[in-house]
Scaffold this motif. Sequence first.
Motif, PDB file in Angstrom:
ATOM      1  N   ARG A 248      60.670  62.232  13.819  1.00 24.61           N
ATOM      2  CA  ARG A 248      59.558  63.207  14.595  1.00 24.61           C
ATOM      3  C   ARG A 248      59.137  62.743  15.748  1.00 24.61           C
ATOM      4  O   ARG A 248      59.149  61.661  16.157  1.00 24.61           O
ATOM      5  N   THR A 249      58.762  63.975  16.680  1.00 21.72           N
ATOM      6  CA  THR A 249      58.120  63.668  17.988  1.00 21.72           C
ATOM      7  C   THR A 249      56.915  63.212  17.661  1.00 21.72           C
ATOM      8  O   THR A 249      56.255  63.867  17.040  1.00 21.72           O
ATOM      9  N   LEU A 250      56.577  62.078  18.504  1.00 25.98           N
ATOM     10  CA  LEU A 250      55.087  61.897  18.320  1.00 25.98           C
ATOM     11  C   LEU A 250      54.270  62.368  19.379  1.00 25.98           C
ATOM     12  O   LEU A 250      54.342  62.453  20.598  1.00 25.98           O
ATOM     13  N   PRO A 251      52.963  63.135  19.111  1.00 22.28           N
ATOM     14  CA  PRO A 251      52.216  63.887  19.902  1.00 22.28           C
ATOM     15  C   PRO A 251      51.599  62.894  20.996  1.00 22.28           C
ATOM     16  O   PRO A 251      51.483  63.272  21.931  1.00 22.28           O
ATOM     17  N   GLU A 252      51.249  61.872  20.279  1.00 22.15           N
ATOM     18  CA  GLU A 252      50.383  60.883  21.355  1.00 22.15           C
ATOM     19  C   GLU A 252      51.082  59.494  21.164  1.00 22.15           C
ATOM     20  O   GLU A 252      51.289  59.063  19.988  1.00 22.15           O
ATOM     21  N   LEU A 253      50.925  58.800  22.184  1.00 23.59           N
ATOM     22  CA  LEU A 253      51.324  57.468  22.069  1.00 23.59           C
ATOM     23  C   LEU A 253      50.432  56.623  22.870  1.00 23.59           C
ATOM     24  O   LEU A 253      50.331  57.261  24.324  1.00 23.59           O
ATOM     25  N   PHE A 463      57.181  53.696   5.762  1.00 23.14           N
ATOM     26  CA  PHE A 463      55.916  54.070   6.342  1.00 23.14           C
ATOM     27  C   PHE A 463      55.698  55.533   6.617  1.00 23.14           C
ATOM     28  O   PHE A 463      54.845  56.098   7.242  1.00 23.14           O
ATOM     29  N   GLN A 464      56.608  56.460   5.734  1.00 18.29           N
ATOM     30  CA  GLN A 464      56.500  57.792   5.537  1.00 18.29           C
ATOM     31  C   GLN A 464      56.518  58.330   7.368  1.00 18.29           C
ATOM     32  O   GLN A 464      55.682  59.544   7.286  1.00 18.29           O
ATOM     33  N   LEU A 465      57.249  57.894   8.202  1.00 18.04           N
ATOM     34  CA  LEU A 465      57.143  58.362   9.533  1.00 18.04           C
ATOM     35  C   LEU A 465      57.515  59.859   9.659  1.00 18.04           C
ATOM     36  O   LEU A 465      57.367  60.483  10.577  1.00 18.04           O
ATOM     37  N   ASP A 466      58.281  60.392   8.754  1.00 20.91           N
ATOM     38  CA  ASP A 466      59.090  61.720   8.704  1.00 20.91           C
ATOM     39  C   ASP A 466      57.840  62.674   8.320  1.00 20.91           C
ATOM     40  O   ASP A 466      57.920  63.877   8.524  1.00 20.91           O
ATOM     41  N   LYS A 467      56.685  62.255   7.655  1.00 20.10           N
ATOM     42  CA  LYS A 467      55.697  62.982   7.279  1.00 20.10           C
ATOM     43  C   LYS A 467      54.417  63.011   8.243  1.00 20.10           C
ATOM     44  O   LYS A 467      53.206  63.365   7.955  1.00 20.10           O
ATOM     45  N   LEU A 468      54.865  62.483   9.480  1.00 19.43           N
ATOM     46  CA  LEU A 468      53.674  62.483  10.610  1.00 19.43           C
ATOM     47  C   LEU A 468      53.032  63.913  10.683  1.00 19.43           C
ATOM     48  O   LEU A 468      53.623  64.982  10.781  1.00 19.43           O
ATOM     49  N   PRO A 469      51.723  63.830  10.646  1.00 23.45           N
ATOM     50  CA  PRO A 469      51.019  65.067  10.902  1.00 23.45           C
ATOM     51  C   PRO A 469      51.281  65.742  12.243  1.00 23.45           C
ATOM     52  O   PRO A 469      51.638  65.435  13.144  1.00 23.45           O
ATOM     53  N   VAL A 470      51.423  67.182  12.040  1.00 21.77           N
ATOM     54  CA  VAL A 470      52.136  68.053  13.102  1.00 21.77           C
ATOM     55  C   VAL A 470      50.767  68.365  13.859  1.00 21.77           C
ATOM     56  O   VAL A 470      49.846  68.877  13.327  1.00 21.77           O
ATOM     57  N   THR A 471      50.689  67.890  14.975  1.00 23.62           N
ATOM     58  CA  THR A 471      49.311  68.267  15.796  1.00 23.62           C
ATOM     59  C   THR A 471      49.634  69.441  16.555  1.00 23.62           C
ATOM     60  O   THR A 471      50.534  69.830  17.130  1.00 23.62           O
TER      61      THR A 471
END
Length: 477
Positions: A248-253, A463-471
């Motif tokens: 997934r795309t990370l909204p913030e880092l 780490f369930q990174l595919d379920k990252l909250p979509v911001t």
Amino acid sequence: MQVLKFGGTSVGNAQAFVQVAEIVQAARQQDADTVVVTSAMSGVTNQLFAAARAAATGDHDAYLRARDELLAKHQMVAGQLVTDGTERAALGRLLEERLQGFERLCRSIAILGELTARGLDVVAGMGERLAAPLLAAVLRARGLPAEAVDAADLIVTDNNFGAAEPLMEASRDKSRNKLLPLLARGILPVCTGYVGATVEGIPTTLGRGASDYSATILGACLDAREVQIWTDVDGILTADPRVVPQARTLPELSYGETAELAYFGAKVLHPNAVHPVIDKGISLRILNTFNPKHPGTRVVKDAHLTDGTVKAISAIKGLCMIAVEGRGMMGVPGIAARTFAAAARQKANVLMISQASSEQSICFVIPQGDRAKVVPALEAEFHAELTRRLVDQVSAMENIVIVAVVGYGMRGIPGIAAKVFGALGEAAINVIAVAQGSSEANISLVVAQGDADEAVRQIHTAFQLDKLPVTAGAPAR
Ligand code: ASP
Ligand code: MG
């Protein structure tokens, strides 16, 4: 003030140039003080390197062919998008002139039979010196008052050819003196990425993929509000999508996390690119030229949107692990210092270090290509110890990969490492070595090349990174 940088694929062909023109046009409506930085058209820098290397072996055909291909490639875009005949003719002359320069340079390389780092930098930077005038002409054809600027007149560097570092104060003076008057006159500067020049004016490059770095250097010099890196993906992802389709795309880092990821092989951003903007807190965004409505990734001081512990996983391939081993090493001072001094003298880039507490071995990871220099250097360094069997051997394990698990949220949270190793254990993946940075923002594992992709997938799932909250981030523009 904003700096917009476009990567090689963003200026890869005529359609891409049109996309870029639209993005620049919209950006300029928001903020008239806009500076553009461009990479070479995709593939061009590689072609220039190949031509220069072939020339050094006396091959004249290769660079003559490259000259023709490069001219055709740039003319093709001009032919489609620079509609005004006079403009197109002037651009054509400029491209030909630059490529004659390229040809002359390659001829001298072929005659000398020697390619110096200094000579290579002149050739390597040619791609940006073709792309910037082309992009400026395309933007003018669309009504924008663009003007190409050679970054040799903006960024002052040291003379470490091939990976030059900017001298920030001198660069600040030069770039402000050159760019601010242009901006004041309403002009849109289109600067070459990747290149700079020494104090004496000798052309340098900042290293492969460093047009990002050029953009953030200029952003810092100009006290820009924001630097936008326009690329061909939607931002920084949780993992390489070719390896993990659910990435997934990370909204913030955060700046730090971004730097760690870039260093450990995530290709989106040059590892040095965050440095110039960190202290000034300049906003940095990664955006997709081919999907401009996507909000991309915002690089910020402290990433808080995803409070997850682990944010992303990257892998750096093509490495080799060197071990200096011996029971006699225990308690002998100076072995580590001598090991790394020997590696440093060979200019090997040490990516990771690991020593077991029993002190029976020191392991470190370097690019595979450095092995041939480093192993003999270590054998020479420890010649006496090897003879007296204090050091048993200097060994090298090839085809290994560093998998880096990155995220500042890991700090102070127990059990992260256990979860990483648990995931790998379940998949029966052997971990060869481990290191954790003292910032606790990164756990690095060494695995065999064949296990690397599966290791990334396992950790991603754990780490369930595919379920990252979509911001609901603000749209790019
Ligand atoms: N054109 C250069 C390279 O290919 C710099 C860049 O694209 O960032 O390495
Ligand atoms: Mg790049």
